[in-house]
Design a protein around this motif. Structure first.
Motif, PDB file in Angstrom:
ATOM      1  N   ALA A  25       0.843  -1.190   0.000  1.00  0.00           N
ATOM      2  CA  ALA A  25       0.000   0.000   0.000  1.00  0.00           C
ATOM      3  C   ALA A  25       0.880   1.243   0.000  1.00  0.00           C
ATOM      4  O   ALA A  25       1.912   1.286   0.650  1.00  0.00           O
TER       5      ALA A  25
ATOM      6  N   ARG B 245      -0.073   4.053   1.098  1.00  0.00           N
ATOM      7  CA  ARG B 245      -0.509   4.900   2.213  1.00  0.00           C
ATOM      8  C   ARG B 245      -0.819   6.306   1.724  1.00  0.00           C
ATOM      9  O   ARG B 245      -0.373   7.291   2.294  1.00  0.00           O
ATOM     10  N   SER B 246      -1.553   6.385   0.613  1.00  0.00           N
ATOM     11  CA  SER B 246      -1.895   7.689   0.089  1.00  0.00           C
ATOM     12  C   SER B 246      -3.388   7.911   0.292  1.00  0.00           C
ATOM     13  O   SER B 246      -4.171   6.978   0.221  1.00  0.00           O
ATOM     14  N   ASN B 247      -3.753   9.151   0.565  1.00  0.00           N
ATOM     15  CA  ASN B 247      -5.158   9.455   0.781  1.00  0.00           C
ATOM     16  C   ASN B 247      -5.789  10.122  -0.427  1.00  0.00           C
ATOM     17  O   ASN B 247      -6.845  10.725  -0.326  1.00  0.00           O
TER      18      ASN B 247
ATOM     19  N   LEU C 235      -9.291   9.082  -1.215  1.00  0.00           N
ATOM     20  CA  LEU C 235     -10.233   9.590  -0.208  1.00  0.00           C
ATOM     21  C   LEU C 235     -10.604  11.032  -0.526  1.00  0.00           C
ATOM     22  O   LEU C 235     -11.781  11.384  -0.579  1.00  0.00           O
TER      23      LEU C 235
ATOM     24  N   TRP D 267     -12.724  11.370  -3.610  1.00  0.00           N
ATOM     25  CA  TRP D 267     -14.096  10.935  -3.314  1.00  0.00           C
ATOM     26  C   TRP D 267     -14.862  12.041  -2.581  1.00  0.00           C
ATOM     27  O   TRP D 267     -15.992  12.381  -2.913  1.00  0.00           O
ATOM     28  N   LEU D 268     -14.181  12.646  -1.608  1.00  0.00           N
ATOM     29  CA  LEU D 268     -14.793  13.718  -0.831  1.00  0.00           C
ATOM     30  C   LEU D 268     -15.064  14.938  -1.706  1.00  0.00           C
ATOM     31  O   LEU D 268     -16.126  15.563  -1.629  1.00  0.00           O
TER      32      LEU D 268
ATOM     33  N   ASP E  83      -5.534   1.905   6.396  1.00  0.00           N
ATOM     34  CA  ASP E  83      -4.520   2.403   5.461  1.00  0.00           C
ATOM     35  C   ASP E  83      -4.539   1.590   4.181  1.00  0.00           C
ATOM     36  O   ASP E  83      -4.496   2.136   3.077  1.00  0.00           O
TER      37      ASP E  83
ATOM     38  N   LYS F 198     -15.696   3.312   4.711  1.00  0.00           N
ATOM     39  CA  LYS F 198     -15.453   4.638   4.127  1.00  0.00           C
ATOM     40  C   LYS F 198     -15.634   5.717   5.191  1.00  0.00           C
ATOM     41  O   LYS F 198     -14.830   6.653   5.289  1.00  0.00           O
TER      42      LYS F 198
ATOM     43  N   LEU G  64     -13.051   8.486   6.524  1.00  0.00           N
ATOM     44  CA  LEU G  64     -13.345   9.902   6.332  1.00  0.00           C
ATOM     45  C   LEU G  64     -13.227  10.666   7.645  1.00  0.00           C
ATOM     46  O   LEU G  64     -12.643  11.741   7.704  1.00  0.00           O
TER      47      LEU G  64
ATOM     48  N   LYS H 269     -11.840   9.477  10.439  1.00  0.00           N
ATOM     49  CA  LYS H 269     -10.721   8.949  11.222  1.00  0.00           C
ATOM     50  C   LYS H 269     -11.197   8.446  12.587  1.00  0.00           C
ATOM     51  O   LYS H 269     -10.623   8.753  13.626  1.00  0.00           O
TER      52      LYS H 269
END
Lengths: 137, 263
Positions: free
Chosen positions: A18, A20-22, A25, A28-29, B220, B255, B259, B261
């Motif tokens: 992985a 470990r990147s966001n 996320l 998506w947000l 993660d 999810k 989002l 945490k």
């Protein structure tokens, strides 16, 4: 732990570690937030342009010039341009990720997408900020 | 030769003579997608006319084909009672366990002739007929670390948990790893490196377990490119799950945990 699994199943396919990147996320947000903003921006835009005060028949050079004289409408159109481009572009990115079968196809479709996004965003931004209402020919 | 000896010989692989047709049996057509990688270039469809009772399971139909009509038909099944999760297949276009679908639920209305199509589950490489290579599926399962992670010193007695804490992940403990959900997912069909619903369900089972301390690690892993953000909430997985797990809800909970945490 992953080593132990690797020893137990030497020929099992391994997935890359992985990163470990966001990024996914945040993208998506972003889609949710920009979507909500675009509902207001686009519907407002359509209402002003097509319904209010005689609608589409009053639109001419002077009308556009008058609106862009105000920083409020400049910012409105600018955020609509940027959000719609990035929202739509990100949506197409996920569509390409979902549907492109070959890595090469995926790569070139994305390049095409990103280039078109950059072109349209920069051209639109350029026009909004450098629009000259006193242009004469 | 009696029916029971016929079954005994067929169990070892040879074709037995067909058993007597029970009273009340109807003849149904079973269309099976066959593929023998050694001889065929392309998958083909084989049809069989089978006498069966409405109370029979689809698995009984497959047994009938394998034992009496064509011994080369290949499929997985083990317990035949919906527990082991071996016989997931695409029945009339939806993923089901062959041992949990009754013929009476597939019969055409008004007594019209019934055809049942059976295909291997999609998105995994076919070895032969209905038998697929499950390794990519289990690889994704292993990648989410589906075991208890706890760094504190081992207690001298069992790790206690309140009923409410246990309830938190109850739904996802029901998974039998049949792959019905993962192979019903359109994202998994086109992108085999997506973790898939089953792996996320099994991650959920430990992420929301109060005794587990590996939530951050698993979150993660699932936040990565091929993780939960590829989910398009089409609910195919929830529809497919033979155990009735709310799979899409579990994915959404992961999810949300990412989002905010917060588990």
């Amino acid at each position: 732990m992953s080593n132990a699994l690797g020893l137990a199943k030497p020929r099992a396919p391994r997935r890359p570690a992985a990163r470990r990147s966001n990024f996914e996320l945040y993208s998506w947000l972003f889609m949710r937030i920009s979507g909500m903003a675009l509902v207001v921006l686009v519907l407002g835009h359509l209402f002003i342009m097509n319904v209010l005060d005689g609608g589409v028949h009053r639109i001419n050079f002077g009308f556009v010039a008058g609106r862009w004289a105000s920083p409020f409408w400049q910012m409105w159109d600018l955020s609509m341009l940027w959000l719609a481009q990035i929202h739509g572009g990100n949506g197409l990115r996920t569509v390409i990720n979902d549907y492109a079968r070959k890595d090469a196809t995926r790569f070139w479709l994305k390049i095409l997408l990103y280039v078109s996004m950059v072109l349209i965003i920069s051209l639109g931004t350029f026009v909004i900020f450098t629009f000259d209402p006193n242009i004469t020919d | 030769m009696t029916a029971s000896t016929a079954e005994q010989t067929s169990a070892s692989g040879s074709k037995g003579s067909e058993p007597p047709v029970p009273e009340g049996a109807i003849t149904v057509t079973v269309k099976i997608r066959r593929f023998n990688t050694e001889f065929d270039d392309e998958p083909r469809w084989d049809s069989f006319e089978i006498p069966a009772l409405p109370s029979d399971r689809v698995l009984n139909l497959l047994h009938y084909v394998k034992w009496y009509l064509d011994g080369t038909l290949t499929f997985r099944r083990s317990c035949a009672h919906g527990i082991c999760g071996s016989d997931a297949m695409r029945i009339n276009g939806v993923n089901r366990l062959a041992c949990k679908v009754l013929l009476k639920d597939l019969l055409s209305a008004g007594g019209k002739p019934t055809t049942i199509t059976i295909e291997p589950i999609k998105g995994l490489p076919v070895h032969k007929d209905l038998l697929v290579d499950m390794e990519p599926f289990f690889e994704a399962f292993r990648a989410v670390q589906p075991y208890l992670i706890n760094y504190s010193p081992e207690p001298t007695r069992e790790r206690l948990q309140s009923a409410a804490d246990r309830e938190r992940f109850d739904d996802t403990t029901k998974c039998i790893l049949c792959a019905c959900c993962t192979t019903s997912c359109p994202v998994y069909w086109s992108d085999g490196s997506y973790f898939g619903p089953a792996a996320i369900v099994n991650a959920h089972r430990f992420i929301f377990d109060s005794r587990d301390e590996g939530a951050e690690e698993r979150l993660d892993i699932l936040s990565d490119k091929e993780g939960v953000w590829r989910c398009r909430t089409t609910f195919n997985c929830t529809d497919a799950c033979p155990r009735g797990i709310q799979v899409t809800k579990a994915i959404q909970e992961v999810k949300r945990a990412l989002l905010f945490k917060r588990v």
